[in-house]
Design a protein around this motif. Structure first.
Motif, PDB file in Angstrom:
ATOM      1  N   PHE A 214       0.835  -1.197   0.000  1.00 54.66           N
ATOM      2  CA  PHE A 214       0.000   0.000   0.000  1.00 54.66           C
ATOM      3  C   PHE A 214       0.874   1.252   0.000  1.00 54.66           C
ATOM      4  O   PHE A 214       0.640   2.195  -0.761  1.00 54.66           O
ATOM      5  CB  PHE A 214      -0.898  -0.032   1.237  1.00 54.66           C
ATOM      6  CG  PHE A 214      -1.966   1.003   1.230  1.00 54.66           C
ATOM      7  CD1 PHE A 214      -3.018   0.904   0.345  1.00 54.66           C
ATOM      8  CD2 PHE A 214      -1.921   2.084   2.087  1.00 54.66           C
ATOM      9  CE1 PHE A 214      -4.023   1.870   0.319  1.00 54.66           C
ATOM     10  CE2 PHE A 214      -2.911   3.053   2.068  1.00 54.66           C
ATOM     11  CZ  PHE A 214      -3.962   2.947   1.194  1.00 54.66           C
ATOM     12  N   LEU A 250      -7.342 -10.344  -7.262  1.00 53.74           N
ATOM     13  CA  LEU A 250      -7.886  -8.989  -7.086  1.00 53.74           C
ATOM     14  C   LEU A 250      -7.931  -8.682  -5.595  1.00 53.74           C
ATOM     15  O   LEU A 250      -8.621  -9.353  -4.833  1.00 53.74           O
ATOM     16  CB  LEU A 250      -9.301  -8.932  -7.696  1.00 53.74           C
ATOM     17  CG  LEU A 250     -10.117  -7.665  -7.461  1.00 53.74           C
ATOM     18  CD1 LEU A 250      -9.364  -6.412  -7.872  1.00 53.74           C
ATOM     19  CD2 LEU A 250     -11.422  -7.718  -8.237  1.00 53.74           C
ATOM     20  N   ASP A 251      -7.188  -7.654  -5.191  1.00 58.30           N
ATOM     21  CA  ASP A 251      -7.157  -7.275  -3.773  1.00 58.30           C
ATOM     22  C   ASP A 251      -8.267  -6.265  -3.526  1.00 58.30           C
ATOM     23  O   ASP A 251      -8.051  -5.056  -3.545  1.00 58.30           O
ATOM     24  CB  ASP A 251      -5.788  -6.675  -3.448  1.00 58.30           C
ATOM     25  CG  ASP A 251      -5.698  -6.214  -2.007  1.00 58.30           C
ATOM     26  OD1 ASP A 251      -6.577  -6.567  -1.195  1.00 58.30           O
ATOM     27  OD2 ASP A 251      -4.743  -5.483  -1.680  1.00 58.30           O
ATOM     28  N   VAL A 252      -9.470  -6.782  -3.269  1.00 55.92           N
ATOM     29  CA  VAL A 252     -10.625  -5.893  -3.136  1.00 55.92           C
ATOM     30  C   VAL A 252     -10.497  -5.008  -1.893  1.00 55.92           C
ATOM     31  O   VAL A 252     -11.011  -3.891  -1.860  1.00 55.92           O
ATOM     32  CB  VAL A 252     -11.945  -6.706  -3.152  1.00 55.92           C
ATOM     33  CG1 VAL A 252     -12.110  -7.529  -1.899  1.00 55.92           C
ATOM     34  CG2 VAL A 252     -13.155  -5.807  -3.364  1.00 55.92           C
ATOM     35  N   ASN A 253      -9.767  -5.482  -0.878  1.00 54.75           N
ATOM     36  CA  ASN A 253      -9.570  -4.675   0.337  1.00 54.75           C
ATOM     37  C   ASN A 253      -8.928  -3.317   0.040  1.00 54.75           C
ATOM     38  O   ASN A 253      -9.170  -2.338   0.745  1.00 54.75           O
ATOM     39  CB  ASN A 253      -8.651  -5.406   1.325  1.00 54.75           C
ATOM     40  CG  ASN A 253      -9.309  -6.609   1.985  1.00 54.75           C
ATOM     41  OD1 ASN A 253     -10.524  -6.768   1.923  1.00 54.75           O
ATOM     42  ND2 ASN A 253      -8.506  -7.463   2.610  1.00 54.75           N
ATOM     43  N   VAL A 254      -8.065  -3.291  -0.987  1.00 55.14           N
ATOM     44  CA  VAL A 254      -7.323  -2.048  -1.219  1.00 55.14           C
ATOM     45  C   VAL A 254      -8.245  -0.913  -1.645  1.00 55.14           C
ATOM     46  O   VAL A 254      -7.918   0.261  -1.447  1.00 55.14           O
ATOM     47  CB  VAL A 254      -6.206  -2.266  -2.273  1.00 55.14           C
ATOM     48  CG1 VAL A 254      -6.717  -2.094  -3.682  1.00 55.14           C
ATOM     49  CG2 VAL A 254      -5.039  -1.324  -2.026  1.00 55.14           C
ATOM     50  N   PRO A 256     -11.489   0.114  -0.546  1.00 51.87           N
ATOM     51  CA  PRO A 256     -11.889   0.995   0.561  1.00 51.87           C
ATOM     52  C   PRO A 256     -10.711   1.548   1.360  1.00 51.87           C
ATOM     53  O   PRO A 256     -10.818   2.639   1.930  1.00 51.87           O
ATOM     54  CB  PRO A 256     -12.788   0.103   1.433  1.00 51.87           C
ATOM     55  CG  PRO A 256     -12.524  -1.297   0.997  1.00 51.87           C
ATOM     56  CD  PRO A 256     -12.061  -1.232  -0.413  1.00 51.87           C
ATOM     57  N   MET A 257      -9.577   0.829   1.391  1.00 49.05           N
ATOM     58  CA  MET A 257      -8.385   1.375   2.060  1.00 49.05           C
ATOM     59  C   MET A 257      -7.980   2.696   1.410  1.00 49.05           C
ATOM     60  O   MET A 257      -7.719   3.687   2.086  1.00 49.05           O
ATOM     61  CB  MET A 257      -7.198   0.397   1.917  1.00 49.05           C
ATOM     62  CG  MET A 257      -7.039  -0.603   3.009  1.00 49.05           C
ATOM     63  SD  MET A 257      -6.708   0.099   4.652  1.00 49.05           S
ATOM     64  CE  MET A 257      -5.016   0.689   4.438  1.00 49.05           C
ATOM     65  N   ASN A 260     -10.366   5.463   2.179  1.00 55.93           N
ATOM     66  CA  ASN A 260     -10.255   5.957   3.555  1.00 55.93           C
ATOM     67  C   ASN A 260      -9.083   6.912   3.747  1.00 55.93           C
ATOM     68  O   ASN A 260      -9.214   7.945   4.386  1.00 55.93           O
ATOM     69  CB  ASN A 260     -10.087   4.791   4.538  1.00 55.93           C
ATOM     70  CG  ASN A 260     -11.395   4.078   4.805  1.00 55.93           C
ATOM     71  OD1 ASN A 260     -12.450   4.500   4.323  1.00 55.93           O
ATOM     72  ND2 ASN A 260     -11.345   2.997   5.562  1.00 55.93           N
ATOM     73  N   ALA A 290     -17.834  -2.067  -3.586  1.00 56.15           N
ATOM     74  CA  ALA A 290     -16.837  -1.868  -2.521  1.00 56.15           C
ATOM     75  C   ALA A 290     -16.194  -0.486  -2.576  1.00 56.15           C
ATOM     76  O   ALA A 290     -15.392  -0.155  -1.713  1.00 56.15           O
ATOM     77  CB  ALA A 290     -15.767  -2.954  -2.607  1.00 56.15           C
TER      78      ALA A 290
END
Lengths: 352, 352, 352, 352
Positions: A214, A250-254, A256-257, A260, A290
């Motif tokens: 990140f 696919l890093d879907v978490n990234v 909303p990170m 934010n 997302a």
């Protein structure tokens, strides 16, 4: 910054470290625990190098407390960045729809695709002119000759165009022909290229490197921003993991990170993030829900005859079927985004 | 190449595929199983694109049988490639010893280091002039001014020098000052740079990308080789994994893998592969025993005052202690390498 | 199965291999290419072991063509499996909503949570009784005493309950108290436990191992199915990658992959897949849109006082805010699912 | 422990946190920076849960300073642990040599192997009786009947034996037949099994999980140690990464890491760490030079006829060729180990 000292550090080394820190104009607080001693450092972190401190005799490790990015941070720019490209907004309420072939292969091909996709609601036309390929024996892109084909097809059908730039000397070459410069995953840390793009006035779509953390992702954006170009669009295109059934994960978490901690728009590239046409519709829609600010999808009239990336390009019919599903979730998506935008506005006014 | 067809493929699609293959001048054999039908394709694989075939209607997947690399393969060049740089052999019996600072910081610094390391048995002097850094706010290398410092210090102490090239336009700039061009991990797939280096006559040390597969690593070498430069030195410098206690994970398996399938020399960079000074000695010696043709280690007189990579650079004393352990295994290492070399010679004469 | 032979395999070895295959009652087709010879094997793959064949002298590699899973495959069971647990359908049109604390900590705690969550629309109550913890010094779960607390709270508020089983000898102990047995990620390949659970008649929620491939995940389901229990619910809870900003990386691609090749329901666990409360809402909603058949979320009235996993549990208010966003997309989600279900029904009738 | 607070935390939350910490009997030091406030916590870390603190309102993140392991730490036990198994020392100067088949298949097979390997210098005989297999349709081990075969063959040829235990109820069953219990990678976090083994008096070889961090690996050892059994042997057997050309990636860095921070012996399993017979010799020798206290290698007289793991088992001849190379480095290896042992002794006496 927190400096953790080795248990057995002697006074001499401690003093050398204190002196070193004093010269850098930072304040320190020492905390002595049962097993360890730590030093908290307060002040301008840019006066200090984590790596150098780690190498100091008697230092066990150094823990940074502040994020390394500045201009990419939402603290610096609390509202969302919205980028206008020929009337199309990226980062605004309406998610941006980009599509087109992996490679521009001929004038006829790009015109055929532009016509079809413009009718299907695509706003921005993608098309590779210079192609980075793992093998020197593979097709390396149509090259310079294809630039006017792409521009003219886009212009005729009212779509700004995006294409990948691989080298500094291609910037001038491409400047009059593209509306957005794309930086590919392999070039995410080609820092001199990022600096050069930071000095242009065109939007830059920066793809995440295949193994980028990140911090590295945002710091590459920071290279462009700190050179004066604030029109950066981030793009998640999948990371390399142990997973074997998709080209990437696919890093879907990234998504909303990024939303934010940063003000920059982020879009999703499901074609590379899956490498499989059967997964593109569900993961694109999921990524939008997302928080992704749009998508970029590879489409080709006859993928089996494509000169690159055949296996992951949708046909016109498959793209139409994707757009049908997109229509099913569109209202919910807009309502969700409106709510989120309102929350950001509220946060900003509260903090004034 | 094996083409696996979908169970329910109809005759029409099958015929279209057969026709497509016929046009590409390859022979086919069809094998009909209980659940699947497969087509074996014989002939020049360069007439066929795996990706395009995968996109053919009715095709489930395509499995390549041959390796993608040619010039990098031991089949093409059965004996080991040995590269001579100013009298130092790389890929020969004696493992090559490269060391030096992460960055050249001043004329005094590089001369101090060159003097010390030459006395410790180092054969090639490394020193970064242009530095790729994650952050735009970090030191980016001393730049052009440092080139003559590095060359002169190396020349004075009888050491050829190696330094990283990041951009095509630095090739000419550096040409008269360095003996080996280093391509960093972040540039392993900067294909235009590789092509340009392939057109020079200097040895190229190609570092493996942080997430590069074996095929990608060798195919990047192939870019240099196929442009006419056969002096390629591979370098394993650690890959990115979930592991959190070292900067990277040293993939020791890759060393004998390269020696088995390729004729190119491969050396190890333990400084980046561990990021920790306390692990450098054991993993370097282990890598040499596993077949590495040499090492490149970062050394700095005062790591805590270094402008980059402080935490992983050895002091002179630490390097001396490493060399002491190296001496302990040196004879065994040479015996092992002699045996291996003899086996290769034998294989070659047997296959004649 | 495809057997790729080494280039220099001699006739003697070839004959030995042919004989070996003949004894296993399979048919073979040989294909001779320029550089390689391959053998296609047709027949019952269970007569042949890939690994043993790979070890045959002269064999270079063996490529399986068929998937290893049978009962878990959509080919075996073309329509979706729907599991009814006390009136709640899992795998049906309506996504299932599971929530509850990481650990049951006291009778009061689980009653307080059950009351709140039942009012918020949660259908199934989760609560850990036996807890796998990395450290022997951490809280290991309330143990047997908590089983009636969980069951009674669930029963009172009309919610079936789910709890993790770690050992074969806990199956009997838990049988009368739980409605679904959960298998944790660390036990995904505890094969004797899977077999034992396969002999019960309760639904099993099987969490994906932190580093499990797709094949391994479905083969673990196959252990349960092949022992007679067809009520298997898969659960994606994140995989371990190089990514450092979330506890795990949610592999959203796996959700539509499972729906494509298997008939089993798959739900998402965003609490473990992110480890961050600020990401749970967007990635859960995204996963549902991508095809997940439900979610399981950790909720605790006072996370900072929780005995385990504090950092990833939502408060009641945070869960309420999640449910608000869920309501925003609910209609679209149901429309999307209805369309997908209709497609499956159509495919099934077409293939009859 | 360092607690980093959110920038905008209000006094009320700060006070709640202070009160919470006071009750846990720890001292605190507050450090106020420009952008962040941090609290350093001094005292018994076992009074505090990192996760719970992270969930406290206003807390941004919590950074542990001390390692989580105690009994496994070299601080707790400064000299190397040496485990004596029937006269064979593990962790001593001489690296331990373990070998044998993946699975015991018949009485004849294990006697044939025991005879051959004992003559080749193998000290400990391995042989799987209960086998964890990804597929329920694969051979699951010969089972109980094979236990006396293994014990008797080992006894006859003077070799203690090692075999994998998968379930608590197998401990009693195996107790009289094996000299070392092996815990497989899939069971590294089967905590109840570890506890039960911690209550026996036999040595335990604990294999690292395929995705285990350093902390998790040592904490699993801690489960055994804290239950009273101090005879733990660690085993690196490769981790799962993106790398595709080997079954796993041998993390050679972990070997010196373990030797630095722990007193426990660590051995290497190159068979699983590579999955390829052609890499076993170089990586085993490399691992020994990097500090491994021994190796465990799979050997089978006819790998292609093996019931499991054919592709990675060496033949007798291949093992003989490995031992030849081992002899070439043996003296250097012993000299290196002697030096290292002397340094540890010196460190210990200095710290007294």
């Amino acid at each position: 910054m927190i400096i953790v000292l080795k248990k057995d550090i002697d006074e001499e080394k401690c003093n050398a470290l204190r002196e070193f820190l004093e010269k850098r104009d930072v304040k320190t607080v020492e905390v002595v625990g049962v097993d360890k001693k730590i030093i908290g450092v307060i002040g301008n972190k840019h006066n200090l190098d984590k790596d150098a401190l780690s190498a100091f005799p008697g230092v066990e490790r150094v823990i940074p407390i502040l994020e390394p990015y500045k201009l990419a941070s939402r603290k610096f720019h609390p509202t969302n960045t919205i980028i206008n490209v020929g009337g199309v907004e990226i980062g605004g309420l309406d998610p941006v729809r980009m599509a087109g072939p992996c490679s521009v292969e001929s004038e006829e091909q790009i015109w055929e695709i532009a016509e079809n996709l413009s009718q299907q609601g695509v706003q921005i036309l993608r098309g590779g002119i210079f192609k980075p390929r793992s093998s020197p024996y593979s097709f390396q892109g149509i090259g310079e000759i294809g630039l006017p084909w792409l521009r003219d097809a886009g212009k005729h059908y009212g779509m700004p165009v995006i294409s990948e730039v691989m080298q500094i000397n291609q910037i001038d070459l491409m400047y009059d022909f593209v509306d957005i410069f794309q930086v590919g995953a392999r070039n995410m840390q080609n820092f001199r290229l990022l600096e050069a793009l930071g000095k242009t006035d065109k939007p830059i779509m920066l793809k995440r490197g295949i193994a980028a953390t990140f911090g590295e992702f945002l710091m590459s954006a920071e290279y462009i921003l700190s050179n004066g170009n604030d029109k950066v669009i981030l793009c998640e295109r999948g990371i390399r993991t142990f997973v074997e059934y998709t080209r990437n994960t696919l890093d879907v978490n990234v998504i909303p990170m990024v939303k934010n901690v940063s003000h920059l728009p982020i879009i999703v590239d499901p074609s590379h993030a899956t490498g499989r046409t059967d997964l593109i519709t569900p993961v694109t829609l999921g990524s939008l829900i997302a928080g992704a600010d749009g998508f970029i999808i590879e489409v080709h009239p006859r993928p089996y005859a494509a000169l690159s990336d055949g296996a992951q390009q949708l046909t016109f019919d498959q793209f139409a079927s994707f757009m049908e599903d997109y229509e099913l979730i569109k209202d919910s998506l807009l309502n969700l985004r409106k709510k989120k935008f309102a929350e950001i506005t509220e946060n900003v006014s509260n903090s004034l």
